[in-house]
Design a protein around this motif. Structure first.
Motif, PDB file in Angstrom:
ATOM      1  N   ARG A   8       0.828  -1.207   0.000  1.00 47.72           N
ATOM      2  CA  ARG A   8       0.000   0.000   0.000  1.00 47.72           C
ATOM      3  C   ARG A   8       0.862   1.256   0.000  1.00 47.72           C
ATOM      4  N   LEU A   9       1.868   1.279   0.844  1.00 48.51           N
ATOM      5  CA  LEU A   9       2.735   2.456   0.920  1.00 48.51           C
ATOM      6  C   LEU A   9       3.514   2.638  -0.371  1.00 48.51           C
ATOM      7  N   SER A  10       3.933   1.514  -0.969  1.00 53.05           N
ATOM      8  CA  SER A  10       4.663   1.581  -2.232  1.00 53.05           C
ATOM      9  C   SER A  10       3.818   2.254  -3.303  1.00 53.05           C
ATOM     10  N   GLY A  11       2.520   1.914  -3.334  1.00 53.03           N
ATOM     11  CA  GLY A  11       1.622   2.532  -4.305  1.00 53.03           C
ATOM     12  C   GLY A  11       1.487   4.024  -4.092  1.00 53.03           C
ATOM     13  N   VAL A  12       1.400   4.434  -2.831  1.00 57.17           N
ATOM     14  CA  VAL A  12       1.292   5.864  -2.508  1.00 57.17           C
ATOM     15  C   VAL A  12       2.534   6.611  -2.976  1.00 57.17           C
ATOM     16  N   PHE A  13       3.702   6.054  -2.694  1.00 57.94           N
ATOM     17  CA  PHE A  13       4.953   6.749  -3.009  1.00 57.94           C
ATOM     18  C   PHE A  13       5.260   6.717  -4.508  1.00 57.94           C
ATOM     19  N   ALA A  25      -1.472  20.187  -1.049  1.00 59.00           N
ATOM     20  CA  ALA A  25      -2.614  19.301  -1.325  1.00 59.00           C
ATOM     21  C   ALA A  25      -2.136  17.894  -1.680  1.00 59.00           C
ATOM     22  N   ASP A  26      -1.016  17.806  -2.437  1.00 59.34           N
ATOM     23  CA  ASP A  26      -0.462  16.496  -2.791  1.00 59.34           C
ATOM     24  C   ASP A  26      -0.054  15.729  -1.534  1.00 59.34           C
ATOM     25  N   VAL A  27       0.625  16.446  -0.629  1.00 64.42           N
ATOM     26  CA  VAL A  27       1.108  15.815   0.603  1.00 64.42           C
ATOM     27  C   VAL A  27      -0.061  15.330   1.447  1.00 64.42           C
ATOM     28  N   ARG A  28      -1.066  16.182   1.601  1.00 61.50           N
ATOM     29  CA  ARG A  28      -2.206  15.807   2.451  1.00 61.50           C
ATOM     30  C   ARG A  28      -2.985  14.641   1.843  1.00 61.50           C
ATOM     31  N   ALA A  29      -3.096  14.613   0.525  1.00 62.25           N
ATOM     32  CA  ALA A  29      -3.777  13.498  -0.132  1.00 62.25           C
ATOM     33  C   ALA A  29      -3.005  12.202   0.076  1.00 62.25           C
ATOM     34  N   ALA A  30      -1.692  12.280  -0.039  1.00 67.31           N
ATOM     35  CA  ALA A  30      -0.864  11.091   0.176  1.00 67.31           C
ATOM     36  C   ALA A  30      -0.962  10.614   1.622  1.00 67.31           C
ATOM     37  N   MET A  31      -0.974  11.551   2.555  1.00 66.64           N
ATOM     38  CA  MET A  31      -1.041  11.178   3.970  1.00 66.64           C
ATOM     39  C   MET A  31      -2.390  10.554   4.333  1.00 66.64           C
ATOM     40  N   ARG A  32      -3.439  10.954   3.614  1.00 66.59           N
ATOM     41  CA  ARG A  32      -4.741  10.302   3.853  1.00 66.59           C
ATOM     42  C   ARG A  32      -4.665   8.825   3.470  1.00 66.59           C
ATOM     43  N   GLU A  33      -3.975   8.543   2.364  1.00 64.93           N
ATOM     44  CA  GLU A  33      -3.812   7.150   1.946  1.00 64.93           C
ATOM     45  C   GLU A  33      -2.918   6.386   2.912  1.00 64.93           C
ATOM     46  N   VAL A  34      -1.881   7.054   3.409  1.00 63.86           N
ATOM     47  CA  VAL A  34      -0.998   6.420   4.401  1.00 63.86           C
ATOM     48  C   VAL A  34      -1.785   6.097   5.661  1.00 63.86           C
ATOM     49  N   ARG A  35      -2.655   7.021   6.062  1.00 66.71           N
ATOM     50  CA  ARG A  35      -3.488   6.816   7.256  1.00 66.71           C
ATOM     51  C   ARG A  35      -4.362   5.565   7.091  1.00 66.71           C
ATOM     52  N   VAL A  36      -5.005   5.439   5.936  1.00 68.11           N
ATOM     53  CA  VAL A  36      -5.861   4.276   5.678  1.00 68.11           C
ATOM     54  C   VAL A  36      -5.035   2.991   5.679  1.00 68.11           C
ATOM     55  N   ILE A 294       9.687  -2.277   5.412  1.00 71.88           N
ATOM     56  CA  ILE A 294       8.300  -1.872   5.198  1.00 71.88           C
ATOM     57  C   ILE A 294       8.187  -0.972   3.967  1.00 71.88           C
ATOM     58  N   LEU A 295       9.174  -0.108   3.774  1.00 75.34           N
ATOM     59  CA  LEU A 295       9.147   0.842   2.664  1.00 75.34           C
ATOM     60  C   LEU A 295       9.826   0.306   1.412  1.00 75.34           C
ATOM     61  N   GLY A 296      10.157  -0.996   1.408  1.00 75.82           N
ATOM     62  CA  GLY A 296      10.746  -1.598   0.216  1.00 75.82           C
ATOM     63  C   GLY A 296      12.202  -1.237   0.002  1.00 75.82           C
ATOM     64  N   MET A 297      12.873  -0.750   1.060  1.00 76.82           N
ATOM     65  CA  MET A 297      14.284  -0.380   0.936  1.00 76.82           C
ATOM     66  C   MET A 297      15.205  -1.557   1.213  1.00 76.82           C
ATOM     67  N   GLY A 298      14.608  -2.692   1.584  1.00 76.41           N
ATOM     68  CA  GLY A 298      15.421  -3.874   1.854  1.00 76.41           C
ATOM     69  C   GLY A 298      16.094  -3.823   3.215  1.00 76.41           C
ATOM     70  N   ASP A 299      16.897  -4.849   3.463  1.00 76.22           N
ATOM     71  CA  ASP A 299      17.633  -4.957   4.726  1.00 76.22           C
ATOM     72  C   ASP A 299      18.944  -5.661   4.429  1.00 76.22           C
ATOM     73  N   VAL A 300      19.814  -4.933   3.745  1.00 78.91           N
ATOM     74  CA  VAL A 300      21.067  -5.527   3.300  1.00 78.91           C
ATOM     75  C   VAL A 300      21.954  -5.909   4.490  1.00 78.91           C
ATOM     76  N   VAL A 301      21.877  -5.134   5.580  1.00 77.50           N
ATOM     77  CA  VAL A 301      22.697  -5.439   6.758  1.00 77.50           C
ATOM     78  C   VAL A 301      22.354  -6.822   7.301  1.00 77.50           C
ATOM     79  N   SER A 302      21.050  -7.106   7.434  1.00 75.51           N
ATOM     80  CA  SER A 302      20.638  -8.429   7.913  1.00 75.51           C
ATOM     81  C   SER A 302      21.051  -9.517   6.942  1.00 75.51           C
ATOM     82  N   LEU A 303      20.995  -9.204   5.647  1.00 75.22           N
ATOM     83  CA  LEU A 303      21.390 -10.173   4.638  1.00 75.22           C
ATOM     84  C   LEU A 303      22.866 -10.522   4.777  1.00 75.22           C
ATOM     85  N   VAL A 304      23.691  -9.500   4.977  1.00 77.68           N
ATOM     86  CA  VAL A 304      25.132  -9.726   5.146  1.00 77.68           C
ATOM     87  C   VAL A 304      25.400 -10.518   6.423  1.00 77.68           C
TER      88      VAL A 304
END
Length: 485
Positions: A8-13, A25-36, A294-304
């Motif tokens: 869901r967050l990936s779609g918003v971003f 207005a763009d920010v507030r619209a995005a934050m409404r989607e984040v809230r949901v 959560i934000l799709g940035m991965g976790d390379v440290v844990s992988l290493v």
């Protein structure tokens, strides 16, 4: 667990990244989607409100640096706010200066408390070289003390001998005496649980705490219970001085809101996360890494870290020496596939790599999963030792024999042989470039560097249709074509 929220967050971003400039207005619209998205993930309402207000305020007033777009800036602000929500930084166990350090485990029945006790004992014993003893204070649940004794044998950690009829406070007192006499560094006390919070349970815990003066009182909660886990944490925090929380079953398919709410609601840090049934499936909880995943940035440290724990140095050195000479046989291919399995399989690896969430779904849709690894290994094991070293000798009759032995088809044997040939050719090309150093130079010149290589034409869904190479074990070219029959 965070897959739905991450999607869901990936779609918003994705919508924000396409904008040259963002209005309020763009920010507030995005934050409404984040809230949901957060509410649907079962995050507590007060936590969601505070989070959205904080992000909106920062995003509207943020100055965008030249090196990033406004959309990227918002992603960074959300990332930082998520880290704050989860506690900022990971907190280690407080073991004090004078041994024995006492860790008291509390929680409801069925939360995984006894198994988690053994997991922590194993971690302290093996990773921190502590002399650990466990003691079961659960005299209510049948065979609870015997269960801990068996777990102690499995993780090679001492347990306090069982004396039938002894009550929890007396067991705790005996555990302390034994730990001091025998020179233990840490004592883990597995207290009794109940099906629900009641006064008898709280009184027992308070009495044990008064007797042992624990350095840590860790509440074990099941992440799959959602907001009930937060309610349980609040109830326990009001009766005993909790120092931290352990979330179990974070590998499950619940919505994940409990873990996001826990720190904000209770004020207690999440110290560990249980990620599976195995006794080594316990990770230190790191807010930065969780926020990144959560934000799709991965976790390379844990992988290493996982690679460092599972890769056998001698085996890796032998393979590196062969690859430097342009050599790569079926035994080497099997070794790489086994390495991927030891590191948690394809799903775990791809989930830790930045930007691989969507690619992972494409792979699953194509039938590429951990069962594929097992089928590949079965085909290799059906070969003779000579065939594994010299796969070029595998002619039609040999292919039929191998397919029958692996319970598969000749077509799939052909796919494996082609995959191996492509990898062997890749090894020769790397050698001509001057080894891995030359390869890294070439990758550095590519658009986007390593990210361009992973997300470009060679990625899943790209023109080539092949998956990228994964750390700790090569994912062979053409791997995605080795699908279920």
């Amino acid at each position: 667990m965070f897959e739905s929220l991450s999607d869901r967050l990936s779609g918003v971003f994705d919508k924000l990244r396409g904008r040259g400039a963002l209005t309020e207005a763009d920010v507030r619209a995005a934050m409404r989607e984040v809230r949901v998205a957060l509410l649907e993930a079962d995050v507590a309402l007060p936590v969601v409100k505070d989070f959205v207000d904080k992000v909106t305020e920062r995003a509207i007033g943020a100055e965008v640096t030249r090196s990033v777009t406004p959309g990227q800036q918002v992603v960074k602000i959300v990332h930082d706010a998520l880290i704050e929500m989860l506690g900022g930084t990971g907190e280690a166990l407080e073991l004090g200066v004078t041994p024995p350090a006492v860790i008291m485990m509390v929680g409801l029945q069925g939360s995984g408390k006894t198994t988690t006790t053994a997991k922590i004992a194993k971690r302290l014993s093996e990773k921190e070289r502590k002399k650990v003893m466990m003691a079961s204070l659960d005299v209510n649940r049948p065979a609870a003390q015997e269960q801990l004794r068996i777990l102690g044998e499995q993780v090679n950690v001492a347990t306090l001998p069982i004396i039938a009829g002894q009550q929890p406070v007396d067991i705790a007192r005996r555990a302390m005496q034994a730990a001091k006499l025998q020179g233990f560094d840490v004592v883990l006390l597995d207290t009794a649980g109940r099906l629900h919070v009641d006064q008898a349970l709280m009184a027992e815990m308070q009495a044990v705490a008064a007797t042992t003066d624990p350095h840590e009182i860790l509440l074990v909660v099941d992440a799959l219970t959602g907001q009930d886990a937060v309610n349980v944490a609040q109830s326990f925090a009001g009766q005993v001085e909790l120092t931290g929380v352990v979330l179990t079953r974070l590998d499950g398919d619940a919505r994940g809101g409990a873990s996001l709410s826990m720190r904000a609601v209770t004020g207690k840090p999440i110290k560990f996360a249980g990620t599976g049934e195995k006794l080594d499936a316990l990770d230190a909880f790191d807010p930065q890494r969780v926020a990144g995943r959560i934000l799709g940035m991965g976790d390379v440290v844990s992988l290493v870290e996982r690679a460092a724990e599972t890769i056998e140095a001698e085996e890796a050195e032998k393979l590196a020496a062969k690859m430097a000479k342009g050599q790569f046989d079926m035994n080497d291919l099997r070794s790489q596939l086994m390495q991927m399995k030891r590191m948690g399989g394809m799903g775990a690896l791809m989930g830790m790599l930045p930007g691989m969430g969507k690619m992972q779904k494409q792979a699953e849709a194509a039938g590429v999963n951990d069962k594929t690894l097992a089928r590949l290994e079965a085909v290799i094991l059906s070969m003779t030792p000579k065939e594994r070293v010299k796969p070029e000798i595998i002619a039609a009759k040999r292919k039929i024999r191998i397919a029958n032995g692996a319970g598969t088809t000749v077509q799939e044997v052909n796919k494996l042989l082609k995959m191996h040939q492509e990898m062997a050719n890749a090894m020769k090309k790397i050698r001509k470039m001057g080894g891995m150093g030359g390869l890294m130079k070439m990758m550095g010149k590519m658009p986007g560097g390593l990210g361009g290589l992973l997300g470009g034409g060679g990625g899943a869904g790209g023109p080539g249709g092949a998956m990228p190479q994964l750390p700790g074990g090569m994912l062979p070219p053409g791997f995605d074509k080795f699908n279920k029959r």
